[in-house]
Design an enzyme around this catalytic site. Structure first.
Site, short mmCIF file in Angstrom:
data_model
loop_
_atom_site.label_atom_id
_atom_site.label_comp_id
_atom_site.label_asym_id
_atom_site.label_seq_id
_atom_site.Cartn_x
_atom_site.Cartn_y
_atom_site.Cartn_z
N LYS A 170 34.88 68.46 33.88
CA LYS A 170 35.82 69.55 33.60
C LYS A 170 35.42 70.79 34.41
CE LYS A 170 35.98 72.79 30.65
NZ LYS A 170 36.52 73.78 31.62
N GLU A 180 22.36 74.93 32.14
CA GLU A 180 22.00 75.81 33.26
C GLU A 180 22.76 77.10 33.05
OE1 GLU A 180 19.77 75.18 35.44
OE2 GLU A 180 19.47 73.04 35.17
N CYS A 204 24.10 82.42 40.12
CA CYS A 204 23.20 82.49 38.96
C CYS A 204 21.83 82.99 39.38
CB CYS A 204 23.11 81.14 38.28
SG CYS A 204 22.66 79.79 39.38
N GLU A 208 23.24 90.79 33.01
CA GLU A 208 23.62 90.09 34.24
C GLU A 208 24.94 90.63 34.77
OE1 GLU A 208 24.92 85.97 33.89
OE2 GLU A 208 24.02 85.50 35.82
P1 NAD Z 1 31.45 80.28 31.24
O1 NAD Z 1 30.35 80.00 30.32
O2 NAD Z 1 32.49 81.24 30.83
O3 NAD Z 1 32.25 78.95 31.62
C1 NAD Z 1 31.59 77.82 32.16
C2 NAD Z 1 32.37 76.58 31.80
O4 NAD Z 1 32.33 76.39 30.38
C3 NAD Z 1 33.86 76.62 32.17
O5 NAD Z 1 34.24 75.34 32.64
C4 NAD Z 1 34.52 76.91 30.83
O6 NAD Z 1 35.86 76.44 30.75
C5 NAD Z 1 33.63 76.14 29.88
N1 NAD Z 1 33.69 76.59 28.48
C6 NAD Z 1 34.27 77.69 27.97
N2 NAD Z 1 34.09 77.74 26.63
C7 NAD Z 1 33.39 76.64 26.30
C8 NAD Z 1 32.86 76.12 25.07
N3 NAD Z 1 33.03 76.76 23.92
N4 NAD Z 1 32.16 74.98 25.12
C9 NAD Z 1 31.95 74.32 26.27
N5 NAD Z 1 32.42 74.76 27.46
C10 NAD Z 1 33.13 75.91 27.48
O7 NAD Z 1 30.74 80.72 32.60
P2 NAD Z 1 31.41 81.27 33.91
O8 NAD Z 1 31.83 82.68 33.64
O9 NAD Z 1 32.40 80.27 34.43
O10 NAD Z 1 30.17 81.24 34.93
C11 NAD Z 1 29.34 82.33 35.13
C12 NAD Z 1 28.03 82.15 34.43
O11 NAD Z 1 27.45 80.90 34.78
C13 NAD Z 1 27.01 83.19 34.80
O12 NAD Z 1 26.32 83.63 33.65
C14 NAD Z 1 26.05 82.45 35.71
O13 NAD Z 1 24.76 82.99 35.79
C15 NAD Z 1 26.07 81.09 35.11
N6 NAD Z 1 25.65 80.09 36.08
C16 NAD Z 1 24.47 79.46 35.89
C17 NAD Z 1 24.01 78.54 36.82
C18 NAD Z 1 22.69 77.83 36.65
O14 NAD Z 1 22.49 76.83 37.30
N7 NAD Z 1 21.80 78.30 35.80
C19 NAD Z 1 24.78 78.26 37.94
C20 NAD Z 1 26.00 78.91 38.10
C21 NAD Z 1 26.42 79.82 37.16
#
Ligand code: NAD
Length: 468
Positions: A168, A241, A275, A371
Site C-alpha cells: 500500500k 521505520e 527520514c 522533525e
Molecule cells: P505517515 O505515517 O503519515 O504515512 C505513512 C503510511 O502510513 C502511508 O501509506 C499512510 O497511508 C499509512 N497510514 C496512515 N494511517 C495509518 C494507520 N493508522 N495505520 C497504518 N498505516 C497508516 O507518514 P508520511 O507523512 O507519509 O511520511 C513521513 C514520515 O515518514 C516522516 O516522519 C519520516 O521521517 C518518516 N520516514 C521514515 C523512514 C525510515 O526509514 N525511518 C523513511 C522515510 C520516511
C-alpha cells in the site's frame, strides 16, 4: 476510468472509487487514481494468503529469477518511472532517476541473497538445524517521500524469504507503485504481489487484518505507534521505520567552504523530506559565523522549481499538508532564531518553499526539537564536542547522525557515543542494500536491508532430530 489499475490476484482492476493524484509543482492532477474499498483490501489479502503455500515452496532460484525480472522491468522503463515519480512526488528528475535505478538495484541485491539453514549438530547422535521460514502474508506500507526505493526496501526481501505481499503506497504518491504492478502482472504468479491504493483509510485495516502476519511499515512515529498498537491483537510482527531528527555535528578543524555545501546537501536533499536528512546542525563556535554565512550564500543560490525543468536542484514539498506544516515551522523559527536565508514560500502556485537557514537557535525551539521534514535548517552553536553529542542524544529520535572533522579518528570516537541506528563520519545518509538500516528510540523497531533486514521477514525454526 484511470489508466492506472491495482494489482489484485494477478488481475489489473479499477478501484471502488477514483480520485486524482496532485502534482505538487503545479497543483494540477497528474492522473486519476483507483482507490480500494475495504472489500478490495480483503480480496488482496485473500489472494496473497491463497498464493502463499505454493510460493513458499518454490526454490530460492525461482524466487531470485522473479526478483531479477522485476528489476529488468524497472530498468527497461526507467525514464517513464522517473518522469512519473517527479510528477507525483516533486523531486528533480535526476534524483527521481537515481531513485528508480536504486529500486532496481535493491531488487537485484536481494536476488543475490540466501537464507541457508545453519547446521548446529550433525553426528551420530542426531542433527539439529536452525532454519528461516517465511511468515505468510506481509503488508508493506509506504510513505510519500521515496515511493519507489522504500517499496524496494521491503518487497524483494519479503518475497525472497517466501512470503506473499500486499503493498500500500501513500495516498499522495501511488502511481509509480501501480505502474510497477501493471509491469509485473505477468512476471509474478497471481496473488504473490498485490498492490492497492487507498485514500489514507486502509493502513489501519491492514495492521489489524487477521490474515496479515507481518506489517513492514515506513512512515511517521505517530502512525508507527498506531501500527504497533493495532498489530497487538493478532500478535502480528512489525518492523517500523519511523521519523528522525538527525544531528550533524561539525568539529572545529574542518574547512568551512569545503564542508558547508556537503552539510547543506545532507539537509536539503528531496526538499528536506528524508527520514535521515540532517535536521539539526551543530557547529563549533570557532567557525559558527563563517559556516552560517556560507550556508546562507549557498541556500540563496539553490535553484528551486518544477523537477521536470532542467537545472532544478530542489522541487516542491510533496503535499499541501506538509507544505503548510513546514511554513508553520518557519513562522515559529522566526521567533526562536534568526532567519538568514529564505523564510517564505516561493511563488503562488505549487508547494515550493525557499531553502531556509536559521541561526542563533537552540534546543527548546520547535525547529530544533521536532522533525521539520522540509527545507528549513537550524544551525546551533556549541563549544564542547562532548556536549554537542550529549545534546544530539537528548532527542527522542535516534535514526541517523553524523560527525564531520579533518581528524576522522577523533570524529569516530565521538560517533561511538551517538545514540542512533546509523552514524556516519564525514558523510550523511549513506544507505546501502547490504547494510542494516533501522532506528533507535522513537525512530523505529527492527531494521531493513542487509542480512538482518532479510531475516526480519522470517520465523526461526529449529529442526532437532535424534538418530534412532
Ligand atoms: P505517515 O505515517 O503519515 O504515512 C505513512 C503510511 O502510513 C502511508 O501509506 C499512510 O497511508 C499509512 N497510514 C496512515 N494511517 C495509518 C494507520 N493508522 N495505520 C497504518 N498505516 C497508516 O507518514 P508520511 O507523512 O507519509 O511520511 C513521513 C514520515 O515518514 C516522516 O516522519 C519520516 O521521517 C518518516 N520516514 C521514515 C523512514 C525510515 O526509514 N525511518 C523513511 C522515510 C520516511
Amino acid at each position: 476510468m484511470s489508466e492506472f489499475k491495482m494489482l489484485i490476484d494477478g488481475r489489473l482492476v479499477d478501484g471502488a472509487s477514483e480520485t486524482p493524484v496532485i502534482n505538487p509543482a503545479n497543483e494540477e492532477a497528474v492522473a486519476g487514481c483507483p482507490r480500494a474499498s475495504k472489500g478490495q483490501l480483503d480480496q488482496a489479502v485473500a489472494a496473497a494468503k491463497a498464493a502463499f503455500p505454493a510460493w513458499s515452496k518454490t526454490c530460492m532460484d525461482e524466487r531470485k529469477a522473479v526478483l531479477n525480472k522485476i528489476a529488468d522491468a524497472i530498468e527497461a522503463n526507467l525514464a517513464d518511472f522517473a518522469r512519473l515519480l517527479t510528477q507525483e512526488q516533486g523531486k528533480p528528475l535526476g534524483d527521481a532517476t537515481g531513485e528508480v535505478y536504486g529500486a532496481a538495484a535493491f531488487f537485484r541485491y536481494f536476488a543475490a541473497q540466501d537464507l541457508p539453514a545453519k547446521v548446529v549438530t550433525n553426528d551420530a547422535s542426531g542433527r539439529i538445524e536452525v532454519r528461516r521460514k517465511p511468515l505468510g502474508v506481509v503488508g508493506c506500507i509506504i510513505p510519500w517521500n521515496f515511493p519507489m526505493i522504500l517499496m524496494a526496501f521491503k518487497v524483494p526481501a519479503a518475497l525472497l524469504a517466501g512470503n506473499t505481499v500486499v503493498v500500500k503506497p501513500a495516498p499522495t504518491t501511488p502511481l509509480t507503485a501501480l505502474k510497477l504492478g501493471a509491469l509485473i502482472q505477468d512476471i509474478v504468479p497471481a496473488g504473490v504481489v498485490n498492490i492497492i491504493a487507498d485514500a489514507n483509510d486502509l493502513g489501519g485495516e491492514m495492521t489489524k487484518h487477521p490474515d496479515i502476519r507481518k506489517i513492514s511499515f515506513t512512515g511517521s512515529t505517530e502512525t508507527g505507534k498506531k501500527v504497533m498498537a493495532s498489530a497487538a491483537d493478532a500478535l502480528k510482527r512489525v518492523s517500523l521505520e519511523l521519523g528522525g531528527n538527525d544531528a550533524l555535528i561539525v568539529l572545529d578543524d574542518v574547512d568551512p567552504k569545503e564542508t558547508a555545501p556537503k552539510v547543506l546537501g545532507a539537509a536539503m536533499q528531496n526538499a528536506g523530506q528524508v527520514c535521515i536528512a540532517a535536521k539539526r546542525i551543530y557547529v563549533h563556535e570557532s567557525m559558527y559565523d563563517a559556516m552560517c554565512d556560507e550556508f546562507a550564500r549557498l541556500a540563496g543560490e539553490m535553484v528551486v522549481g518544477d523537477g521536470l525543468e532542467q537545472g532544478v536542484q530542489m522541487g516542491p514539498l510533496q503535499n499541501k499538508a506538509q507544505f503548510e506544516k513546514v511554513l508553520g515551522f518557519i513562522e515559529s523559527a522566526k521567533k526562536d532564531g534568526k532567519v538568514i536565508a529564505g523564510g517564505a514560500r516561493l511563488g503562488d502556485k505549487g508547494y515550493f518553499i525557499q531553502p531556509t537557514i536559521v541561526r542563533d537557535i537552540a534546543e527548546g525551539a520547535k525547529l530544533v526539537d521536532e522533525e521539520q521534514f522540509g527545507p528549513v535548517m537550524p544551525v546551533i552553536k556549541y563549544s564542547d564536542p562532548a556536549d554537542a553529542v550529549r545534546r544530539a542524544n537528548a532527542s527522542m529520535y535516534g535514526l541517523g547522525g553524523s560527525i564531520w572533522a579533518k581528524d576522522a579518528d577523533r570524529a569516530w570516537a565521538l560517533a561511538e557515543e551517538m545514540e542512533s541506528g546509523s552514524v556516519w563520519v564525514n558523510k550523511h545518509a549513506d544507505i546501502q542494500p547490504h547494510l542494516p538500516f533501522g532506528g533507535a528510540k522513537f525512530s523505529g523497531v527492527g531494521s531493513e536491508l542487509g542480512e538482518e533486514g532479510l531475516k526480519e521477514f522470517t520465523q526461526v525454526q529449529v529442526l532437532n532430530m535424534a538418530r534412532a
